[in-house]
Design a protein around this motif. Sequence first.
Motif, PDB file in Angstrom:
ATOM      1  N   SER A  32     -12.662 -11.737   9.872  1.00  0.00           N
ATOM      2  CA  SER A  32     -11.817 -12.032  11.031  1.00  0.00           C
ATOM      3  C   SER A  32     -10.995 -10.795  11.363  1.00  0.00           C
ATOM      4  N   LEU A  33     -10.356 -10.823  12.529  1.00  0.00           N
ATOM      5  CA  LEU A  33      -9.505  -9.698  12.904  1.00  0.00           C
ATOM      6  C   LEU A  33      -8.349  -9.545  11.924  1.00  0.00           C
ATOM      7  N   SER A  34      -7.736 -10.649  11.529  1.00  0.00           N
ATOM      8  CA  SER A  34      -6.602 -10.563  10.603  1.00  0.00           C
ATOM      9  C   SER A  34      -7.027  -9.982   9.261  1.00  0.00           C
ATOM     10  N   ALA A  35      -8.220 -10.347   8.790  1.00  0.00           N
ATOM     11  CA  ALA A  35      -8.711  -9.803   7.523  1.00  0.00           C
ATOM     12  C   ALA A  35      -9.026  -8.317   7.654  1.00  0.00           C
ATOM     13  N   LEU A  36      -9.648  -7.936   8.764  1.00  0.00           N
ATOM     14  CA  LEU A  36      -9.981  -6.525   8.978  1.00  0.00           C
ATOM     15  C   LEU A  36      -8.711  -5.691   9.121  1.00  0.00           C
ATOM     16  N   TRP A  37      -7.731  -6.220   9.840  1.00  0.00           N
ATOM     17  CA  TRP A  37      -6.493  -5.461  10.051  1.00  0.00           C
ATOM     18  C   TRP A  37      -5.720  -5.296   8.742  1.00  0.00           C
ATOM     19  N   ALA A  38      -5.710  -6.337   7.923  1.00  0.00           N
ATOM     20  CA  ALA A  38      -5.042  -6.233   6.619  1.00  0.00           C
ATOM     21  C   ALA A  38      -5.711  -5.171   5.750  1.00  0.00           C
TER      22      ALA A  38
END
Length: 341
Positions: A32-38
């Motif tokens: 997900s975007l949140s996982a990639l951004w983290a």
Amino acid sequence: MSSSDSKGKGKEPASLPPLPGPASGSANPAASLSALWAYLLPALNHIVKSPTNDSHKAPSIEMGFYAGIHTACYNYFTSQSETKSNARTAGEPASGTDLYEQLDKYYIDAARDVLLGAPQDDSTLIHYIVPCFNRFSAGAMSVNRLLNYVNRHYVRRCAVDEDKGWLRLNDVLESVAKTITADDSREKISERLKEKRTDELKKWGYRVDGSGVPLASAEACAEAASSPDRVVSVSSLAHRRFRTEVFEPLLAVPVVKGKKTKNKIPKATGAPPPLPKGRLARAVKELLESKGGDEEERSRLVRDLAAALRMVGVRPDHPLRKRLDKFMASPSRLGLHGVGD
């Protein structure tokens, strides 16, 4: 440095070691975007914000982490593409738009941090801004290489295939349309559009005969000068935000507030009072007109500031850019540095 020169001086802090990647676990950074951004954020902060001895060189990350980010971006874009139809409905964003917008927000915050740290004293403003920009730009160029897949997969597709780049068809259609006839072929129309693009790049120093700045450099400046709705490379995205969040507020002329008196006839007192200047213009005036000091240091600051304004897309006809260029071209300055500086 000789031993006598080093006496009484402390050791310079050691360079930051390459940042290792996060501990391996079961979490998929491409889920997900949140996982990639983290997964990306520690690398971005290290490259863009970590203190360093050399403001022209960004800290690095370990090769394993570097490769992991490439893989995560590739997998994220691939998974997004698979879940969307090749023929997207009108208005539906392209895959990767969410990550690109997140990067834009990141650079907004990073640039605003620079502005918040600016000294209130105009005499030290340029001494602060120049190394801050050099450090920010070095980080931006490093991130541009790190996220090259974003440039190849998202930026190139949006800019070229979907006409969302710094120069769009609508921008040049009016001027080109006047020279197009019904008998013109598609190739001839395309050639007219290329000519218009070249004319725009000439404003940033590009010359067809090779006597000016390189094409890539001129295009990077044109990208940074574009409005925030235009899709540009990751490095130009960062430079554009340094312009909108740092330089433009410092260039802004303050609004003079005063009480208006009814029916008052203005007196003719000769020359009008000088117009107010923005903070950066005042700082440049003080730097250029100051007496004494290190002339080489002053020339270096002027050259670096002029280069920064160009890189972030401040137009060549801006009064401050013209003043800096005039100062650098003056005979008294030419002897202070070589042609290649």
